[in-house]
Design a protein around this motif. Structure first.
Motif, mmCIF file in Angstrom:
data_model
loop_
_atom_site.group_PDB
_atom_site.id
_atom_site.type_symbol
_atom_site.label_atom_id
_atom_site.label_comp_id
_atom_site.label_asym_id
_atom_site.label_seq_id
_atom_site.Cartn_x
_atom_site.Cartn_y
_atom_site.Cartn_z
ATOM 1 N N GLU A 98 27.580 89.776 24.650
ATOM 2 C CA GLU A 98 26.647 88.933 25.385
ATOM 3 C C GLU A 98 26.977 87.469 25.141
ATOM 4 O O GLU A 98 27.246 87.068 24.000
ATOM 5 N N GLU A 100 25.173 84.694 25.060
ATOM 6 C CA GLU A 100 24.292 83.956 24.144
ATOM 7 C C GLU A 100 24.550 84.350 22.691
ATOM 8 O O GLU A 100 24.523 83.496 21.789
ATOM 9 N N LYS A 101 24.796 85.620 22.453
ATOM 10 C CA LYS A 101 25.099 86.081 21.102
ATOM 11 C C LYS A 101 26.407 85.467 20.626
ATOM 12 O O LYS A 101 26.531 85.038 19.476
ATOM 13 N N ARG A 102 27.409 85.443 21.510
ATOM 14 C CA ARG A 102 28.696 84.874 21.122
ATOM 15 C C ARG A 102 28.563 83.377 20.865
ATOM 16 O O ARG A 102 29.163 82.848 19.924
ATOM 17 N N HIS A 104 25.996 81.828 19.717
ATOM 18 C CA HIS A 104 25.351 81.694 18.412
ATOM 19 C C HIS A 104 26.369 81.917 17.293
ATOM 20 O O HIS A 104 26.383 81.174 16.291
ATOM 21 N N GLN A 105 27.242 82.918 17.455
ATOM 22 C CA GLN A 105 28.284 83.157 16.454
ATOM 23 C C GLN A 105 29.219 81.950 16.333
ATOM 24 O O GLN A 105 29.613 81.553 15.230
#
Length: 433
Positions: A98, A100-102, A104-105
């Motif tokens: 996803e 947004e998850k990436r 954040h990472q």
């Protein structure tokens, strides 16, 4: 399936042989696209209706989180096809992770990443924002990357220049192309970093999109380049800068066969002011002759290549060349190498034809026994009242005093002919320019 393994399902009502799956990462475009052979005996899908097939991708094809584009092709085993840098239209979207998850990472990794890794992470953020259509965040990433270009590996810097050319405005791309072809960057490519030949070729091909580079960078490109279009473009920048060593570099590259004579002619056609001294100073040779002939398709070069239809100034005045005889070609000749016979029609005396025998250095006024010639020895016409207007027009422009004098129809030339491709501005003015 265990973590990190992927099973591909696809619909194909009539299975083909030699299928391959091509995958492009939209978030990490610096990685080369993958091409995965699909077995001819793939199994039927275990989770889809008839006509669907499946294949477990081998572990060697690691797929990090990204948005991908997939494209199925059929390629025979004996065929060699280069993969395009970017997915073609109509490619199939595949999401692994996803955005947004990436993102954040990435933000977490930015806190501790070294400079080179920082550049790659910001490049990835740029790609994600682009595909999310977040224009403001995308522009901020471009500005950050521009400010930190020196921290980038050449792999990332080259990929970013190509990516901007594909997905962004040309001005942003040109800004990075300037950095790509700075002398300090090319020095890294030439001496300080080891790269595969394919990468060096791809890197240098970006020069075709560059607006300008300095002469020293162009010289470095010439040392590294193997592709004709890259060599020609580097020479283009040397010519543009009027570099003193551009002539030597041009002849050396051409003699070595690093680009074709047709390429050379097209390049010189863009820089006639450079082409003329280049050709003038070059000694006669078969190579120079071929180049002159090729260049004459693009430029008028009456000093070196004379064609039918051109204009000649000789002892009888201005004339238009109707025929070229006894030359290697019927439509043109090279004055420095050939001495043919020319059939010319005088411009001030319509219908009067003259043969100019360059080998013997003579002219013959056809169907005439004699004619009058001006003391300037560059104008001839009949005598008598009917020709008085012609003589008045010429003498108004001629600096020679005295009356015309008779000469036979065949006479030796007193002056070497001169040629031009366009009609003379004044057919009665025969003063040498």
């Amino acid at each position: 399936m265990s973590e990190g393994q992927w099973r591909l399902h696809w619909y194909e009502p009539r299975p083909l042989r030699h299928r391959r799956l091509r995958l492009w990462s939209l978030w990490q475009p610096w990685w080369k696209p993958l091409e995965i052979p699909l077995p001819d005996d793939a199994s039927s899908s275990d989770s889809a209706p008839e006509g669907w097939w499946m294949y477990d991708l081998p572990n060697e094809y690691g797929l990090p989180p990204s948005e991908y584009r997939a494209h199925f092709v059929v390629v025979a085993p004996y065929e060699k096809q280069s993969l395009p840098d970017f997915p073609p239209p109509g490619s199939i979207p595949i999401s692994i992770g996803e955005p947004e998850k990436r993102l954040h990472q990435i933000d977490q990794q930015l806190e501790t990443a070294p400079p080179g890794k920082l550049f790659a992470l910001h490049f990835e953020k740029l790609c994600i924002y682009h595909h999310q259509k977040h224009a403001e965040q995308k522009q901020k990433e471009i500005e950050w990357l521009l400010a930190h270009w020196r921290d980038a590996s050449l792999l990332h810097l080259e990929a970013l220049a190509r990516w901007l050319g594909q997905y962004d405005c040309v001005e942003d791309q040109r800004a990075f192309l300037m950095h790509l072809f700075r002398e300090e960057t090319l020095k890294r490519l030439e001496k300080e970093e080891r790269h595969e030949a394919d990468f060096v070729r791809q890197y240098l091909e970006n020069i075709t999109s560059a607006r300008t580079i300095n002469p020293e960078s162009a010289r470095r490109v010439l040392r590294l380049a193997r592709e004709p279009q890259v060599i020609v473009r580097a020479l283009h920048f040397l010519f543009k800068a009027q570099s003193e060593d551009a002539r030597q570099a041009f002849w050396e590259a051409l003699e070595q066969g690093r680009f074709s004579e047709a390429d050379a002619a097209q390049m010189l056609a863009r820089y006639p002011d450079f082409a003329h001294p280049l050709l003038k100073d070059a000694p006669a040779s078969p190579l120079r002759r071929r180049l002159l002939l090729a260049l004459s398709r693009h430029l008028d070069l009456p000093e070196w290549v004379v064609k039918t239809g051109y204009f000649v100034l000789f002892d009888a005045g201005w004339g238009r060349i109707l025929e070229i005889r006894d030359a290697s070609r019927a439509d043109l000749f090279l004055p420095g190498e050939e001495q043919p016979t020319l059939l010319v029609e005088l411009l001030h005396w319509p219908g009067q034809k003259v043969e100019i025998n360059l080998m013997e250095g003579k002219m013959t006024l056809l169907e005439r026994k004699g004619v009058n010639r001006c003391g300037c020895q560059r104008f001839a016409a009949p005598g008598g009242k009917d020709s008085q207007v012609i003589w008045n027009n010429h003498q108004a422009r001629c600096t020679q005093t005295g009356s015309p004098f008779p000469i036979p129809a065949t006479v030796s030339l007193s002056n070497p002919p001169s040629y031009r491709s366009a009609p003379p501005p004044d057919i009665f003015d025969t003063r040498p320019s």
